[in-house]
Design a protein around this motif. Structure first.
Motif, mmCIF file in Angstrom:
data_model
loop_
_atom_site.group_PDB
_atom_site.id
_atom_site.type_symbol
_atom_site.label_atom_id
_atom_site.label_comp_id
_atom_site.label_asym_id
_atom_site.label_seq_id
_atom_site.Cartn_x
_atom_site.Cartn_y
_atom_site.Cartn_z
ATOM 1 N N PRO A 142 0.742 -1.191 0.077
ATOM 2 C CA PRO A 142 -0.093 -0.205 0.081
ATOM 3 C C PRO A 142 0.757 1.115 -0.027
ATOM 4 N N TYR A 143 0.427 2.277 -0.757
ATOM 5 C CA TYR A 143 1.163 3.720 -0.987
ATOM 6 C C TYR A 143 0.238 4.460 0.080
ATOM 7 N N ALA A 144 0.493 5.000 0.933
ATOM 8 C CA ALA A 144 -0.144 5.671 2.171
ATOM 9 C C ALA A 144 -0.212 7.109 1.667
ATOM 10 N N LEU A 145 -1.315 7.884 1.881
ATOM 11 C CA LEU A 145 -1.358 9.349 1.423
ATOM 12 C C LEU A 145 -1.986 9.807 2.483
ATOM 13 N N PRO A 146 -1.526 10.052 3.688
ATOM 14 C CA PRO A 146 -2.138 10.714 5.039
ATOM 15 C C PRO A 146 -2.590 11.893 4.891
#
Length: 219
Positions: A142-146
């Motif tokens: 997963p690529y996190a985009l907080p």
């Protein structure tokens, strides 16, 4: 609730004479549909086709998280914050435009370029622009985009393989290539699904390999 949107329903834009063809899943540019402005944090999901030598000249962005996935070819990116990169298939690029940034996107290669670009609304607008590129992201990583409360799951499915749709407040599915079954709906290239209030869903690839972008939203 599952709302499936077919590739043929997307709004066609771009400038064919300039070697640019675009397909938009949401209201974009001169196309305005008050019933299709956004889904959760997602403001845009654009599929762009650029002929060799074509591109988008320098233009501004602000208060937007821009995530780009190259399907084929090479994308040249340059921005006013000093970043200059070439984005290739398998790379994830993120540009947080924050309080304001300008950039250029071009196909400087000899082959056609296809990429999917997704815009998300940040939770806290403003701030300083930032940039990141992850080279060759692994399947299922997963690529996190907080900044937007979102996670991007990239799945490359073998024929017949299943993958879980993230259980979240909302999820957005975009088929890049191949076909996959979601409940009783078959999704093909360019099709998408907007999912709310569902849990335990799966995607199953068809007879050929498939590539899909899954957004987990509202986290």
């Amino acid at each position: 609730m599952i709302s499936v949107r077919r590739a043929g329903e997307r709004y066609r834009g771009g400038d064919a004479d300039a070697g640019i063809e675009s397909w938009h899943a949401f209201s974009f540019g001169s196309f305005y549909d008050p019933e299709n402005l956004r889904f959760d944090a997602i403001l845009a999901c654009n599929e762009e086709h650029l002929a060799p030598g074509a591109g988008f000249d320098e233009h501004p962005h602000s208060h937007t998280e821009i995530v780009t996935w190259v399907v084929e070819g090479e994308l040249t990116h340059r921005d006013s914050a000093g970043h200059a990169t070439v984005v290739r298939p398998g790379d994830v690029q993120r540009l947080s435009s924050a309080g304001g940034v300008r950039h250029i996107e071009r196909n400087d290669g000899a082959d056609p370029l296809v990429f999917v670009q997704m815009w998300l609304a940040p939770r806290d607008p403003g701030g300083e622009p930032s940039y990141e590129i992850v080279r060759g992201i692994a399947d299922s990583t997963p690529y996190a985009l907080p900044q937007a409360g979102a996670l991007l799951h990239i799945r490359r499915l073998a024929p017949g393989e299943r993958t879980a749709v993230p259980g979240a407040n909302a999820a957005y599915v975009h088929m890049v290539r191949g076909a996959a079954l979601l409940e009783d709906e078959e999704l093909g290239p360019g099709d998408s699904a907007r999912i709310s209030g569902e849990d335990g869903l799966e995607l199953q690839a068809g007879a050929a390999a498939a590539e899909v972008l899954l957004w987990e939203l509202g986290g």
